[in-house]
Enzyme design. Structure first.
Site, PDB file in Angstrom:
ATOM      1  N   ASP A  32       6.563  -1.226   0.856  1.00 53.67           N
ATOM      2  CA  ASP A  32       6.809  -0.999  -0.568  1.00 53.67           C
ATOM      3  C   ASP A  32       6.062   0.276  -0.980  1.00 53.67           C
ATOM      4  O   ASP A  32       5.552   1.011  -0.134  1.00 53.67           O
ATOM      5  CB  ASP A  32       6.323  -2.199  -1.381  1.00 53.67           C
ATOM      6  CG  ASP A  32       4.818  -2.338  -1.290  1.00 53.67           C
ATOM      7  OD1 ASP A  32       4.219  -1.800  -0.338  1.00 53.67           O
ATOM      8  OD2 ASP A  32       4.224  -2.988  -2.170  1.00 53.67           O
TER       9      ASP A  32
ATOM     10  N   GLU B  92       8.571 -11.827  -4.468  1.00 54.75           N
ATOM     11  CA  GLU B  92       8.853 -10.465  -4.003  1.00 54.75           C
ATOM     12  C   GLU B  92      10.009  -9.836  -4.777  1.00 54.75           C
ATOM     13  O   GLU B  92       9.995  -8.645  -5.075  1.00 54.75           O
ATOM     14  CB  GLU B  92       9.145 -10.461  -2.497  1.00 54.75           C
ATOM     15  CG  GLU B  92       7.984 -10.901  -1.623  1.00 54.75           C
ATOM     16  CD  GLU B  92       6.768 -10.007  -1.750  1.00 54.75           C
ATOM     17  OE1 GLU B  92       6.867  -8.916  -2.346  1.00 54.75           O
ATOM     18  OE2 GLU B  92       5.698 -10.407  -1.251  1.00 54.75           O
TER      19      GLU B  92
ATOM     20  N   TYR C 199      12.464  -4.132   2.365  1.00 53.58           N
ATOM     21  CA  TYR C 199      11.136  -4.549   1.926  1.00 53.58           C
ATOM     22  C   TYR C 199      11.010  -6.066   1.833  1.00 53.58           C
ATOM     23  O   TYR C 199      10.104  -6.672   2.430  1.00 53.58           O
ATOM     24  CB  TYR C 199      10.756  -3.913   0.576  1.00 53.58           C
ATOM     25  CG  TYR C 199       9.561  -4.622   0.028  1.00 53.58           C
ATOM     26  CD1 TYR C 199       8.324  -4.452   0.631  1.00 53.58           C
ATOM     27  CD2 TYR C 199       9.692  -5.556  -0.994  1.00 53.58           C
ATOM     28  CE1 TYR C 199       7.223  -5.170   0.204  1.00 53.58           C
ATOM     29  CE2 TYR C 199       8.601  -6.282  -1.423  1.00 53.58           C
ATOM     30  CZ  TYR C 199       7.368  -6.092  -0.820  1.00 53.58           C
ATOM     31  OH  TYR C 199       6.292  -6.821  -1.213  1.00 53.58           O
TER      32      TYR C 199
END
Length: 367
Positions: free
Chosen positions: A143, A42, A125
């Site tokens: 996102d 991520e 996020y």
DNA sequence: AATCCGTGGGT
DNA sequence: TACCCAAGGAT
């Protein structure tokens, strides 16, 4: 903005997850749900395309297979492995977070988004993504895909670059998350956003959730999401000094630990177009800017490199860099933030700008 | 809130 | 060329 009733929400969840089960992408970071793997992917994927990330992700795990391995790494090694991916504070924060979890938390990850968000480099996020995918917490991971997908599905017209966006979209998405599969839900939204519901040239008609897509149904897909424009990069001009000895050693200079390309290594940069500057002028500026001192008498040769320049565009700056090549008789003493290393050194972290300068030098060097 | 912080690909 | 876009976070 559209609000769905409970029956519609259930139908949407079943449709989205059914599609994901059949057509979700098999990506390297989906081999398991280990928090280290989810978190690393991520962070790498922030503002960065999947195809760019995959080789970096695989190399990183080959280098540091576990969080404990990463926590023991040097920052210089971490930056070298990250070099070319951009946004280098991401790499520094990966190391910091690995050290915090390993050394201060006994190897235990926080298991909630709120706890994860306390760690360096983890914002709303990534906290939502790791909490939902690795730990099953029913929270959204909002996102760019989620903004785009839900702006269209629900006709949300809040500017996704505004401060209110996070709050508005969180309130809209949270009720849609299935309690039993929050991680799959969030990943399905990302796959949807990168396949049918893309920013450019979407294929809304064939989307598995076309029936839930209000923007598509009303023929206004091109109006969502609402996104204000960025401002254009500021133009800046520099001159790089290729300072070599006759046997091919060059001066490498480490940038400050904060700011643009922090802690990365380049050939020394002077501000402005210095193609017409005299050697004493160049050396005066080199001393003032980087505390690198050398006598002009030691300079054997002074050459310009090529007829043009290297250009490099950052998010906020557009650089034009000219090159000068000074050859010295022998290496001189350097301060701590500079080193003599081969022109094509392989040990320090170089940003893409430096790789472009080296390519330009190799193409245009005279001898 | 506004600005800073990379890079590669597409049009 | 000059934009826009891609799994954002920190200050």
């Amino acid at each position: 903005m559209i609000q769905w009733d409970a029956a519609t929400i259930k139908q949407f969840q079943d449709t989205l997850l059914g599609w994901y089960d059949a057509h979700g992408r098999a990506l390297p970071w989906r081999r398991d749900h280990a928090p280290y793997h989810v978190w690393l992917s991520e962070v790498m994927l922030q503002q960065t395309g999947v195809q760019t990330v995959i080789p970096y992700y695989e190399r990183w795990l080959a280098h540091w297979p576990t969080l404990t391995d990463l926590a023991a790494a040097d920052e210089a090694a971490v930056l070298k492995e990250w070099a070319g991916l951009g946004y280098y504070s991401r790499a520094r924060n990966l190391l910091k977070t690995a050290q915090i979890i390993t050394q201060e938390r006994g190897g235990q990850w926080p298991t909630t988004a709120a706890g994860l968000k306390q760690l360096p480099g983890i914002g709303d996020y990534v906290a939502g993504a790791v909490a939902s995918i690795a730990f099953g917490e029913p929270v959204p991971a909002i996102d760019g895909n989620a903004y785009r997908v839900f702006a269209r599905l629900l006709l949300i017209d809040t500017d996704i670059r505004s401060g209110a966006a996070q709050r508005v979209f969180r309130a809209a998405i949270t009720p849609l998350i299935p309690q039993d599969r929050p991680g799959d839900f969030n990943q399905a939204v990302m796959d949807l956003g990168s396949s049918y519901m893309t920013a450019k040239h979407p294929d809304s008609a064939h989307s598995p959730v076309a029936a839930f897509d209000a923007a598509y149904q009303q023929g206004v897909t091109d109006q969502y999401p609402v996104k204000s424009a960025k401002k254009k990069p500021v133009a800046k001009t520099y001159t790089a000094l290729v300072l070599t000895t006759p046997d091919g050693q060059a001066v490498w200079q480490q940038r400050p630990s904060r700011g643009l390309l922090a802690s990365l290594w380049t050939w020394p940069l002077l501000t402005g177009d210095q193609r017409a500057a005299t050697v004493p002028e160049l050396l005066t500026q080199l001393a003032a800017a980087h505390a690198i001192t050398m006598a002009s008498a030691a300079v054997l040769r002074d050459q310009s490199v090529g007829a043009g320049s290297v250009t490099h565009v950052f998010t906020h700056q557009h650089w034009t860099v000219y090159l000068r090549h000074l050859t010295l008789a022998a290496p001189t003493a350097l301060p701590a933030n500079a080193r003599w290393l081969p022109l094509a050194q392989q040990t320090l972290a170089e940003p893409t700008l430096q790789r472009k300068m080296a390519a330009y030098y190799n193409k245009n060097k005279t001898d």
